[in-house]
Motif scaffolding. Sequence first.
Motif, PDB file in Angstrom:
ATOM      1  N   LYS A 160      67.333  -2.823 103.334  1.00 60.86           N
ATOM      2  CA  LYS A 160      66.465  -1.564 103.465  1.00 60.86           C
ATOM      3  C   LYS A 160      66.194  -1.183 104.844  1.00 60.86           C
ATOM      4  O   LYS A 160      66.104  -0.137 105.289  1.00 60.86           O
ATOM      5  N   ALA A 161      65.722  -2.400 105.706  1.00 62.60           N
ATOM      6  CA  ALA A 161      65.743  -1.898 107.214  1.00 62.60           C
ATOM      7  C   ALA A 161      66.676  -1.489 108.003  1.00 62.60           C
ATOM      8  O   ALA A 161      66.393  -0.607 108.917  1.00 62.60           O
ATOM      9  N   ALA A 162      68.000  -1.853 107.755  1.00 60.77           N
ATOM     10  CA  ALA A 162      69.119  -1.382 108.367  1.00 60.77           C
ATOM     11  C   ALA A 162      69.760  -0.256 107.957  1.00 60.77           C
ATOM     12  O   ALA A 162      70.318   0.635 108.701  1.00 60.77           O
ATOM     13  N   ARG A 171      63.427  -5.282 112.576  1.00 63.07           N
ATOM     14  CA  ARG A 171      62.904  -5.993 111.534  1.00 63.07           C
ATOM     15  C   ARG A 171      64.283  -6.434 110.643  1.00 63.07           C
ATOM     16  O   ARG A 171      64.184  -7.336 109.974  1.00 63.07           O
ATOM     17  N   ALA A 172      65.370  -5.529 110.703  1.00 63.41           N
ATOM     18  CA  ALA A 172      66.345  -5.953 109.829  1.00 63.41           C
ATOM     19  C   ALA A 172      67.139  -7.370 110.376  1.00 63.41           C
ATOM     20  O   ALA A 172      67.349  -8.163 109.349  1.00 63.41           O
ATOM     21  N   ALA A 258      75.631  -5.809 111.448  1.00 67.34           N
ATOM     22  CA  ALA A 258      76.609  -6.878 111.617  1.00 67.34           C
ATOM     23  C   ALA A 258      75.898  -8.132 111.321  1.00 67.34           C
ATOM     24  O   ALA A 258      76.474  -9.059 110.518  1.00 67.34           O
ATOM     25  N   GLY A 259      74.533  -8.191 111.702  1.00 65.70           N
ATOM     26  CA  GLY A 259      74.031  -9.448 111.459  1.00 65.70           C
ATOM     27  C   GLY A 259      73.567  -9.581 109.898  1.00 65.70           C
ATOM     28  O   GLY A 259      73.743 -10.489 109.250  1.00 65.70           O
ATOM     29  N   ILE A 260      73.174  -8.657 109.031  1.00 62.03           N
ATOM     30  CA  ILE A 260      73.017  -8.675 107.949  1.00 62.03           C
ATOM     31  C   ILE A 260      74.225  -9.054 106.992  1.00 62.03           C
ATOM     32  O   ILE A 260      74.122  -9.936 106.092  1.00 62.03           O
TER      33      ILE A 260
END
Length: 279
Positions: A160-162, A171-172, A258-260
């Motif tokens: 949701k943050a991203a 935050r994401a 990308a991290g997610i």
Amino acid sequence: MTTTPWRRLSARLGATDADDDPYEGVPAHLLRPLQQWVYGLAAESDGYIGKTVCLWLRIPTTEKRTAAMTLAQLDGAALLDAADAILAFLNDVEMSPHSVDALDVLLDDAGSAYRVNDDKNGLEIRIVAAVRDAVRQTVADASAVQSSGSAADHLAAAWKAAYGLNPDPVRAYSEAIKAVECAAHATVQPNHGRATLGAMLGEIGNARPKFTVALSTPAGKDPIASVEAMMRALWDGQTSRHGKQTTTVPETLEAARAGIHLAAALVQWFSSGAVVRAP
């Protein structure tokens, strides 16, 4: 009913370039329909919804009966914020699922870069459905595994943050790391009450012969190396983890997204038991 997206005749015949790219913001062809949707919902409950949303968005308005018209005269990012806030309000009070679905259809038909999120409480960036569904399935699977702790909640918050209407990359990225920490804790450092992803990497380095993965590993190769590399990439990629005397560099939106997806793969591996540590 066909599931193939409609394309204009001239594009199908090759006379013009295909117009398939999603529209950012509120293009001219979406403006009036979106304003009408906002007005219709904001005017409900004798204008109470509109007045509440105006307060949330810090938009000056004096009476409930004028709030809906005030919101309906917005455009661009402000109009999207209004629609997003209305979705949040409707979700809070469990109202108008039909109106929410109507907005999703409207945005889809208009080729908008935004869609109603799966929780139906806000807008998010539209991405390839298969990618979105894969992360959603990981969230669902992790939520059913007690040893994964709050991994599902953190991964959902990271998404949701991203991909929300107003992204928060820092935050994401932080939530993505927490998701992996939760999912990996029981496997990597179950007796370490405050294990971080960095500490887990140290543990893997010290006890690597004890770890196995579901993937077939050629003889003489390190089975945990691929998982370790993914965890290392996620950990080292967080630029705002600690403050120091030099300028803190916040994560970019591209890095957060990308991290997610990297985190989602790791959460799936650990929560499904694809990574195992010998007793």
